[in-house]
Design an enzyme around this catalytic site. Sequence first.
Site, PDB file in Angstrom:
ATOM      1  N   GLN A 107       0.823  -1.215   0.000  1.00  0.00           N
ATOM      2  CA  GLN A 107       0.000   0.000   0.000  1.00  0.00           C
ATOM      3  C   GLN A 107       0.854   1.261   0.000  1.00  0.00           C
ATOM      4  OE1 GLN A 107      -2.787  -0.335   3.315  1.00  0.00           O
ATOM      5  NE2 GLN A 107      -3.415  -2.375   2.678  1.00  0.00           N
TER       6      GLN A 107
ATOM      7  N   HIS B 166      -1.500   0.279   5.672  1.00  0.00           N
ATOM      8  CA  HIS B 166      -2.152   1.252   6.561  1.00  0.00           C
ATOM      9  C   HIS B 166      -1.304   2.492   6.843  1.00  0.00           C
ATOM     10  CE1 HIS B 166      -4.946  -2.121   8.300  1.00  0.00           C
ATOM     11  NE2 HIS B 166      -4.883  -2.110   6.978  1.00  0.00           N
TER      12      HIS B 166
ATOM     13  N   GLU C  94     -15.795   2.840   8.683  1.00  0.00           N
ATOM     14  CA  GLU C  94     -16.360   3.917   9.495  1.00  0.00           C
ATOM     15  C   GLU C  94     -16.298   5.266   8.803  1.00  0.00           C
ATOM     16  OE1 GLU C  94     -14.333   4.113  13.251  1.00  0.00           O
ATOM     17  OE2 GLU C  94     -14.992   2.098  13.871  1.00  0.00           O
TER      18      GLU C  94
ATOM     19  N   TYR D 203     -11.323   7.011  19.115  1.00  0.00           N
ATOM     20  CA  TYR D 203     -12.256   6.295  18.224  1.00  0.00           C
ATOM     21  C   TYR D 203     -12.177   4.780  18.362  1.00  0.00           C
ATOM     22  CZ  TYR D 203     -13.726  10.775  16.798  1.00  0.00           C
ATOM     23  OH  TYR D 203     -14.278  12.031  16.861  1.00  0.00           O
TER      24      TYR D 203
ATOM     25  N   TYR E 237      -9.278 -10.370  10.745  1.00  0.00           N
ATOM     26  CA  TYR E 237      -9.353 -11.199   9.545  1.00  0.00           C
ATOM     27  C   TYR E 237      -9.247 -12.686   9.862  1.00  0.00           C
ATOM     28  CZ  TYR E 237      -9.111  -7.117   6.527  1.00  0.00           C
ATOM     29  OH  TYR E 237      -9.388  -5.953   5.886  1.00  0.00           O
TER      30      TYR E 237
HETATM   31 CA   LIG Z   1     -13.847   3.240  15.564  1.00  0.00          CA
END
Ligand SMILES: [Ca+2]
Length: 398
Positions: free
Chosen positions: A114, A178, A270, A280, A291
């Site tokens: 990524q 990520h 989200e 959060y 996963y």
């Molecule tokens: Ca969250």
Amino acid sequence: MTRTRPLVLTTLAASLLWLSGCDGNAANGAATQDTAAPQAAASDAIATPAADAIEGLPFASTAIASFNEPWAIGFLPDGSVLVTEKSGVLRHVTLPGGETREISGVPTVGYGGQGGFGDVKPHPQFAENGIVYLSYAEDGDGGRGAAVARARLDLDAGALQDVSVIWRQVPKVDGNGHYGHRIAFDGDGKLWISSGERQKFDPSQSMQSNLGKIVRLNDDGSVPDDNPFAGKGDVASQVWSLGHRNPLGLAFDAQGRPWNSEMGPAGGDELNLVKRGANYGYPTVSNGDHYDGRPIPDHDTRPEFETPAITWTPVISPSSLAFYSGTLFPEWTGNAFIGGLSGQTLVRVEIDGDSAREAERFAMGGRIRDVAQGPDGALYVIEDGKDGRLIRLAPREG
Ligand SMILES: [Ca+2]
Ligand SMILES: [Ca+2]
């Protein structure tokens, strides 16, 4: 499938420009854009009245140009646009003609998985200072991490100059997942960066790291003294909110409030209204699960963590987030748009106070990597992968 092949479009457009001997100005570019694709279709089949880049949408879609693994689109005040390609290329694209050229002087990116080039955004006063910001995966001690560089874009020379790194993920780690690294400016000129947790989980809850956080900085990379954790040391002082996973979307609504979209694990994507100093919840809570099947307690089990405004299971894989404030689609003013990778969608979201709901979902026929509003009031999306197209979305004429 009548999806126009990007290379055909690009080559044909270039040929028409050459044949007409024009200098590629905006008027000729527009004519080329409007006429090239129908002629291509007519060459071996029945002429069609429209050349939608994506079939079945309730608005027009026009392919501008195509790119190799594009990641981000950043509009300049003159109506042209910068596009990053993940392998480490920055391109400047004219609109509406779609002529592209490579910008030199970019930093070396750590390309793989990524990682690579990420976002590109101009300084809010770009017209005066020519400054742009770029995010990318950077190699260094311990592995890789996202970095944000600030540079001056010399459009005459087609080059970045005075490139300096003003922010880094801490620590650098192994792996290539990520990064997050979306860049946004608020109405006060503060620089916001979404920082992914690099698939390392616990750093999202650690104030010794800026992984899994939303970061707020001054435009030179220094830390504003009114940040929520300003007194708590170098890395913590950057943090506006924590407990994020892979926040690939970051944008401000009509009231100037930050929102972020982030990829959940297996389930639990989200959309969050990003509140000062709030947590959060990742990896302690998520409406998705690991996963490998191990459960993660859902958000409603731990009310001390901020609850997402929207959560998606099955996932859409939100890549990007933009708020619409233009006049071409007046009924959408104030709405949020989220690009979906695995969902191959553009999701329209209506905001009501602190809450939000999915209002509509457009099937885009491909993975959407970024979405932005252009200075012309149209919506632009860019597709993921090789031959990813920059596509303009606007109401049908007439
Ligand atoms: Ca969250
Ligand atoms: Ca769960």
